[in-house]
Scaffold this active site. Structure first.
Site, short mmCIF file in Angstrom:
data_model
loop_
_atom_site.label_atom_id
_atom_site.label_comp_id
_atom_site.label_asym_id
_atom_site.label_seq_id
_atom_site.Cartn_x
_atom_site.Cartn_y
_atom_site.Cartn_z
N SER A 25 -22.09 -100.41 -16.57
CA SER A 25 -22.24 -101.85 -16.33
C SER A 25 -23.70 -102.16 -15.96
O SER A 25 -24.61 -101.84 -16.72
CB SER A 25 -21.26 -102.30 -15.25
OG SER A 25 -21.22 -103.71 -15.17
N HIS A 65 -12.99 -101.98 -17.44
CA HIS A 65 -14.39 -101.99 -17.04
C HIS A 65 -14.75 -100.83 -16.11
O HIS A 65 -15.74 -100.13 -16.31
CB HIS A 65 -14.74 -103.32 -16.37
CG HIS A 65 -16.20 -103.48 -16.09
ND1 HIS A 65 -17.15 -103.59 -17.09
CD2 HIS A 65 -16.90 -103.54 -14.92
CE1 HIS A 65 -18.34 -103.71 -16.56
NE2 HIS A 65 -18.22 -103.67 -15.24
N ASP A 106 -11.96 -103.84 -21.48
CA ASP A 106 -12.90 -104.29 -20.46
C ASP A 106 -12.66 -105.77 -20.16
O ASP A 106 -12.78 -106.61 -21.06
CB ASP A 106 -14.33 -104.06 -20.93
CG ASP A 106 -15.37 -104.23 -19.82
OD1 ASP A 106 -15.16 -105.08 -18.94
OD2 ASP A 106 -16.37 -103.50 -19.83
#
Length: 318
Positions: free
Chosen positions: A159, A275, A243
């Protein structure tokens, strides 16, 4: 009817103004979340709780900010790679320890876990400029260590950490051997358009067709899409198709841009990956994918043992 249209225009204008004020005032709080709601900033556990051999490391970034990190050592020592891990935007490195524990078991590696400024026991306040310096300080520390193979430093970012890692790899082609990106966004500008749909006509990354008149007020754009094609090292993209925060299309766009100039790129998706938990939901395939990537691009260099040295001396004497 005219009054209704005026009210509609004024209402839309009001939403834009509110969005602008929110972006200017609260953007760091939206991008960086060092403390999860209801939890303390302090580490809830240390690697010792998971019976991991580790070292507390304190660093100074280029601007003097004091940083904290954990160097988690594989035990017993292995001649494997060292992974420089950059976390997501929320929480601290202690929340990633279970992932790191399993990674060390599966990949036979050391792991360096950096707390960004403003996170965990690191001083300062997070910003893009500052975190770029933090990442560089961590890498410089690793390259000076005598207890690792500095030719096998792998950057792993998830991320926000992917944006951090991509920038670091771009700036250090001679120090970073490979890059692993997981569920990374193209840019904060594109994510802002997703988080605030009413602003999508005024903000966006380089691929957006919007006027982008509000881009100038974003202090941490983290525009990975603009630098991914400048990274020379091998890259693997790990994408969780479930995600719920970053659209999987962002990873696909990053890969498409990277492979234009870098043929040593791999893209692997995981149908059940979310995610944060692609590593968990991906199961055996997840770890096998990374291991094959490392075996291909940063294989272990077999060191000559004592018998080899004796044989070499005998041949020289002969």
């Amino acid at each position: 009817m005219v009054s209704f249209l005026k009210a509609l225009v004024y209402g839309a204008g009001g939403l834009v103004v509110v969005g602008m004020v929110a972006l200017v005032t609260f953007q760091e709080r939206l991008v960086y979340v060092p403390v999860l709601p209801g939890l303390a900033r302090a580490y809830p556990i240390t690697p010792a709780r998971l019976r991991l051999d580790y070292e507390d490391v304190f660093l100074r970034a280029a601007d003097g900010v004091r940083l904290h990190a954990w160097f988690v050592k594989h035990s017993p020592p292995k001649p494997g790679p060292t992974v420089l891990f950059f976390q997501e935007n929320a929480g601290n490195i202690a929340h990633r320890l279970e992932f790191v524990r399993i990674m060390m078991q599966r990949l036979q590696c050391n792991v360096f876990m950096l707390s960004y400024r403003g996170y965990g026991e690191s001083d300062g306040h997070p910003s893009q400029h500052g975190i770029i310096m933090d990442a560089q300080a961590a890498l410089d520390h690793l390259t000076q260590r005598k207890d690792i193979d500095t030719s096998r430093i792998v950057v792993f970012g998830r991320s926000l950490g992917g944006a951090v890692g991509a920038m670091l790899a771009r700036n250090n082609s001679d120090k970073v051997s490979a890059l692993i990106l997981e569920n990374t966004f193209t840019s904060i500008l594109d994510m802002a358009a997703i988080m605030f749909p009413f602003l999508k006509w005024f903000i966006g990354g380089s691929g957006s067709k919007s006027p982008k008149v509000l881009n100038c007020i974003v202090r941490s754009p983290w525009s990975t899409i603009d630098i991914i094609d400048k990274i020379e090292q091998p890259i693997i993209f790990l994408s969780g198709l479930q995600d719920e925060l970053v659209p999987p299309s962002h990873m696909q766009m990053l890969y498409a841009k990277a492979i234009e100039n870098n043929r040593d790129c791999r893209f692997v998706d995981f149908p059940n990956g979310t995610h944060m938990d692609t590593w968990f939901n991906g199961g055996e395939r997840y770890w096998r994918t990374i291991q094959l990537f490392l075996d291909q691009y940063i294989p272990e260099i077999k060191e000559c043992n004592v018998n080899c040295e004796v044989d070499d001396k005998d041949e020289a004497a002969g």
